[in-house]
Design an enzyme around this catalytic site. Sequence first.
Site, PDB file in Angstrom:
ATOM      1  N   LYS A  41     -10.040  68.855 127.793  1.00 40.25           N
ATOM      2  CA  LYS A  41     -10.547  70.236 128.467  1.00 40.25           C
ATOM      3  C   LYS A  41     -10.563  70.409 129.911  1.00 40.25           C
ATOM      4  CE  LYS A  41     -15.323  67.983 128.617  1.00 40.25           C
ATOM      5  NZ  LYS A  41     -16.503  67.794 127.851  1.00 40.25           N
ATOM      6  N   ARG A 136     -27.981  71.221 124.133  1.00 37.91           N
ATOM      7  CA  ARG A 136     -27.103  71.963 124.531  1.00 37.91           C
ATOM      8  C   ARG A 136     -26.594  72.954 123.350  1.00 37.91           C
ATOM      9  NH1 ARG A 136     -21.946  69.844 127.560  1.00 37.91           N
ATOM     10  NH2 ARG A 136     -21.487  68.893 125.547  1.00 37.91           N
ATOM     11  N   HIS A 166     -23.783  64.612 120.553  1.00 37.37           N
ATOM     12  CA  HIS A 166     -23.227  64.138 121.845  1.00 37.37           C
ATOM     13  C   HIS A 166     -24.426  63.463 122.471  1.00 37.37           C
ATOM     14  CE1 HIS A 166     -20.618  64.288 125.394  1.00 37.37           C
ATOM     15  NE2 HIS A 166     -21.447  64.880 126.015  1.00 37.37           N
ATOM     16  N   ARG A 219     -14.431  60.458 120.916  1.00 41.67           N
ATOM     17  CA  ARG A 219     -13.880  61.653 121.902  1.00 41.67           C
ATOM     18  C   ARG A 219     -13.939  60.959 123.254  1.00 41.67           C
ATOM     19  NH1 ARG A 219     -18.437  63.484 119.359  1.00 41.67           N
ATOM     20  NH2 ARG A 219     -19.667  63.583 121.490  1.00 41.67           N
ATOM     21  N   TYR A 264     -14.707  76.517 162.681  1.00 43.73           N
ATOM     22  CA  TYR A 264     -15.680  77.631 162.463  1.00 43.73           C
ATOM     23  C   TYR A 264     -16.968  77.041 163.019  1.00 43.73           C
ATOM     24  CZ  TYR A 264     -12.957  80.735 159.702  1.00 43.73           C
ATOM     25  OH  TYR A 264     -11.656  81.390 159.280  1.00 43.73           O
ATOM     26  N   CYS A 310     -12.124  74.489 156.356  1.00 40.91           N
ATOM     27  CA  CYS A 310     -11.982  76.015 156.188  1.00 40.91           C
ATOM     28  C   CYS A 310     -11.393  76.306 154.840  1.00 40.91           C
ATOM     29  CB  CYS A 310     -10.703  76.393 157.110  1.00 40.91           C
ATOM     30  SG  CYS A 310     -11.219  75.861 158.910  1.00 40.91           S
ATOM     31  N   MET A 311     -11.222  77.537 154.425  1.00 35.86           N
ATOM     32  CA  MET A 311     -10.796  77.695 153.109  1.00 35.86           C
ATOM     33  C   MET A 311      -9.429  77.247 152.687  1.00 35.86           C
ATOM     34  SD  MET A 311     -10.087  81.600 151.654  1.00 35.86           S
ATOM     35  CE  MET A 311     -11.674  82.156 151.857  1.00 35.86           C
ATOM     36  N   ASP A 312      -8.464  77.287 153.915  1.00 37.26           N
ATOM     37  CA  ASP A 312      -7.184  76.502 153.428  1.00 37.26           C
ATOM     38  C   ASP A 312      -6.633  75.357 154.377  1.00 37.26           C
ATOM     39  OD1 ASP A 312      -7.035  79.200 152.051  1.00 37.26           O
ATOM     40  OD2 ASP A 312      -6.789  79.906 154.048  1.00 37.26           O
TER      41      ASP A 312
HETATM   42  C1  LIG Z   1     -16.670  66.376 127.406  1.00 41.84           C
HETATM   43  C2  LIG Z   1     -17.126  65.900 126.320  1.00 41.84           C
HETATM   44  C3  LIG Z   1     -16.676  64.808 125.950  1.00 41.84           C
HETATM   45  C4  LIG Z   1     -16.063  63.681 126.741  1.00 41.84           C
HETATM   46  O1  LIG Z   1     -17.016  63.094 127.558  1.00 41.84           O
HETATM   47  P1  LIG Z   1     -16.467  61.792 128.683  1.00 41.84           P
HETATM   48  O2  LIG Z   1     -17.698  61.642 129.411  1.00 41.84           O
HETATM   49  O3  LIG Z   1     -15.420  62.452 129.721  1.00 41.84           O
HETATM   50  O4  LIG Z   1     -15.773  60.718 127.801  1.00 41.84           O
HETATM   51  C5  LIG Z   1     -17.136  64.170 124.668  1.00 41.84           C
HETATM   52  N1  LIG Z   1     -17.707  64.971 123.862  1.00 41.84           N
HETATM   53  C6  LIG Z   1     -18.123  66.043 124.085  1.00 41.84           C
HETATM   54  C7  LIG Z   1     -18.904  67.055 123.113  1.00 41.84           C
HETATM   55  C8  LIG Z   1     -18.048  66.700 125.397  1.00 41.84           C
HETATM   56  O5  LIG Z   1     -18.451  67.957 125.934  1.00 41.84           O
END
Ligand SMILES: *Cc1c(COP(=O)(O)O)cnc(C)c1O
Length: 368
Positions: A41, A136, A166, A219, A264, A310-312
Site C-alpha cells: 500500500k 478501526r 489486526h 501480511r 525564511y 523551504c518548499m523546494d
Molecule cells: C499496513 C497494514 C499491515 C502491514 O503492517 P506492517 O507494520 O507494515 O507490517 C498489515 N495489516 C494491515 C491491516 C495493515 O493495514
Amino acid sequence: MDFPSIHRPSYVEINLNNIKKNIKNIQHHLKNNEDIFAVVKADAYSHGLVEVSRAAIESGVTGLCVATLDEALTLREASIIEPILVLGVTDAKYAPLAAQQNISLTVASKGWLAFTQNENFDGLKVHIKIDSGMGRIGITKREELLEACDILKKDSRFISEGIFTHFATADEPDDTYFQYQLDTFKKITKDLPINFKYKHVANSATTLWRDDSGFNMIRLGIAMYGLNPSGTAIDLPYEIKPAFSLQSEIVFVKKVKPKTKIGYGATYEAPEEEWIATVPIGYADGWLRRMQGFEVLVDGNRCPIVGRVCMDQLMIKLPGPYVPGTKVTLLGQNGDDEVSIQEAADYADTINYEIICSLSSRLPRIYK
Ligand SMILES: *Cc1c(COP(=O)(O)O)cnc(C)c1O
C-alpha cells in the site's frame, strides 16, 4: 508515480535486492511456513508499487495487500496476476469491478454485504475483518459474524477466501493487549460454518516477535522494507536491511560573512565566516520543515540544515568549500557514515513509516 521531477538531482534510490533478501530471510524464519502477502500500500511504503510488487513476487510471496481498490487496479494494469487483497473498506458499488479484476475485498460489516445485494457480479473473493481491539474497522460481535457467514454461505456470488484481524500493539515489549486481541480473535472465530482458506493476524511486528501457530498467512509490510516496526523499542531477532535512500546534490555554494542571515524568517545567522550550500529538496518533497537542524551527509561529513526548510530547497552548512554537483545524502550511507530513517524519525518525533511515506512523488524513484 505522478509528476516526478527528473531534471533535478534529488531522488529516492531503492535497492530491490535488499527487499528480496529481506523477504527470503523472513520466509526462512517462519515457523509455520505461512503464505506471505506483501503489503505494498501507499506506493509500497514510498518504494514504488509496481517495482516492489514484482520483486516481492520474484522472491516467492503468494499475494499482495493494498489499502485501496485503485492501488489494486494499478497492479492489474501492470499485468500482475497474483492474489491481491484490499485491506480498507471499499464501497460496495465497486464489487463488480473487483470481481471482474479478481481483486479480493475486505468485509468489515454485515451491512456491507447487504449493500452488495443490488450489484451485479460473480466470483467476488472476500476476507472478513474482525476488530479484536484495534478499534478501526471490522466486526466485533460473534452474532454479526455468524450472520455475515450465513450470507456468504447462501450467496454463491461470494468466494470466502479469508478471515483476519489486526493488532494495535504487536510492536510493543508488553504483550498483554496483544494477547487479549489474539484471544478475542480466536474466541470469535471458533467453529465457524465456513472453512476460510486463509486465517491471518500477523503484521511485521507479529511475524518478527510473536510466534503463534494456527494461522496460515502473514501480511508483511515494514519489515520487508528492512525497517524495525517498533522503532527502537524491541531489537530485531535477525538482520533485515533497509532498501531506501534519499539523495541530492549541491546546486549552489557560497562563502558567507559573519552575521549573514539564511532562509525564511532570517532565523539562522552565521556566527562566523561559513560555507553554505543550497540543496534542491524541500517540504513539498516531504522533507518536513521540522527537519531544520537535522544533519545531511556530504563527502562522509555531517552537515546541519541551517535556517528553515523551504518548499523546494534547503541550506546546509559545509565544513569547507565543496563544488556544485557534490552528492548530498539525506537518508542512507555516504562515505563512512550513515543517516538512518530511524534517526530522522526520532528527530522529527515520528515513526520510520511516516518519514518514508511523506516523501512525495516529485522525487523520482531510481532502482538498483
Ligand atoms: C499496513 C497494514 C499491515 C502491514 O503492517 P506492517 O507494520 O507494515 O507490517 C498489515 N495489516 C494491515 C491491516 C495493515 O493495514
